[in-house]
Design an enzyme around this catalytic site. Structure first.
Site, mmCIF file in Angstrom:
data_model
loop_
_atom_site.group_PDB
_atom_site.id
_atom_site.type_symbol
_atom_site.label_atom_id
_atom_site.label_comp_id
_atom_site.label_asym_id
_atom_site.label_seq_id
_atom_site.Cartn_x
_atom_site.Cartn_y
_atom_site.Cartn_z
ATOM 1 N N ARG A 80 0.824 -1.200 0.000
ATOM 2 C CA ARG A 80 0.000 0.000 0.000
ATOM 3 C C ARG A 80 0.866 1.260 0.000
ATOM 4 N NH1 ARG A 80 -2.992 -3.493 3.058
ATOM 5 N NH2 ARG A 80 -2.391 -2.714 5.112
ATOM 6 N N TYR A 84 0.038 4.402 -2.284
ATOM 7 C CA TYR A 84 -0.079 5.771 -1.786
ATOM 8 C C TYR A 84 0.810 6.723 -2.583
ATOM 9 C CZ TYR A 84 -2.152 3.382 2.252
ATOM 10 O OH TYR A 84 -2.929 2.590 3.059
ATOM 11 N N TYR A 106 -13.210 9.703 2.527
ATOM 12 C CA TYR A 106 -14.213 9.182 3.457
ATOM 13 C C TYR A 106 -13.903 9.678 4.866
ATOM 14 C CZ TYR A 106 -16.393 5.483 6.360
ATOM 15 O OH TYR A 106 -17.091 4.772 7.302
#
Length: 276
Positions: A80, A84, A106
């Site tokens: 990840r 990113y 979110y």
């Protein structure tokens, strides 16, 4: 993307970056100013958790680009961290093109959302204006849904894997929030779930402060108005076999009531009766 860290005059750069939060519940928890930025942006990058939110964003702006596409595809092993970095590069490429770029995240754009912090930092280093607007976070919803005022006894808020890997000292007389509990012990950033064995290690670690019979709460905020939040009480012993999701948070209530610090009361010339 190579970043020039030399000081530059922000006013000389046309592009601009604004990171906003969409809140937890679709459309109803976003601030008017954040929604206005989404509506007027040249490009909107989104990182939201469901299709409802994606469709709603598409109604607000004609150029919405999901950052979810940078995550590992099915069967692919990809850190990840790499995802990113790729997200930030995509965002900054549009800022560098002189556009007003809005990133819609979110919840709160700065809470468990490293992409926003990375993008803002690098945009400023490159000489562009960059800012963040707050959003309603999962934590804000949590206190409302479990009907607790954290100001009464205080709380600690930690990411579950960080809690395991580092020497945190827990205050068992306040609330403990462990975020991303479904990833507890997963340090490679290539997996999207933990294992029962790692959760057992977490339970063993928590036994320094809490008994196996201590009741804890698995919390999940409701994403849309017709849903109910998940507020499920289990014992600590049951955690390794509990049904956990990406948005699950572990709430550990205090083991006992607060006790007064008599030495401080004496120094302040306060009696216990005055505290009530």
């Amino acid at each position: 993307m190579q970043i020039n860290t030399q000081s530059q005059d922000n006013d000389n750069k046309a592009g601009r970056l604004v990171c906003v939060g969409t809140g937890i519940q679709l459309a109803g928890q976003i601030s008017p100013i954040s929604q206005s930025y989404i509506e007027t942006a040249d490009v909107v990058f989104s990182l939201v958790t469901d299709g409802f939110s994606t469709r709603w964003l598409n109604e607000l702006n004609d150029d919405v680009r999901s950052l979810q596409t940078f995550y590992a595809k099915e069967g692919e092993i990809k850190s990840r961290r790499q995802s990113y970095d790729e997200m930030v590069e995509a965002i900054l490429s549009q800022v560098a093109a002189g556009k007003l770029v809005v990133c819609a995240f979110y919840g709160h754009p700065g809470v468990f959302a490293c992409v926003s912090h990375m993008a803002i930092k690098q945009a400023k280093q490159l000489g562009y204006k960059a800012s963040m607007l707050p959003g309603i976070s999962a934590e804000a919803c949590l206190w409302a849904d479990i009907n607790v005022d954290p100001g009464n006894v205080g709380f600690q808020s930690l990411e579950a894997t960080q809690f395991l890997l580092y020497n945190h000292v827990i205050n068992p007389y306040s609330y403990l929030l462990l975020w991303q509990i479904a990833l507890a012990g997963e340090h490679t950033l290539t997996q999207f779930s933990t294992t029962e064995a790692k959760l057992n290690i977490l339970v063993e670690h928590l036994q320094q402060w809490y008994s196996l019979s201590h009741e804890v709460i698995i919390y999940e905020a409701a994403n849309v108005a017709f849903q109910q939040p998940r507020v499920e009480t289990i014992t600590l012993a049951e955690l390794p076999t509990a049904d956990l999701n990406a948005i699950s948070t572990l709430v550990v209530p205090p083991v006992a009531q607060l006790t007064l610090n008599q030495q401080i009361l004496t120094k302040l010339n306060i009696t216990a009766a005055e505290i009530g």
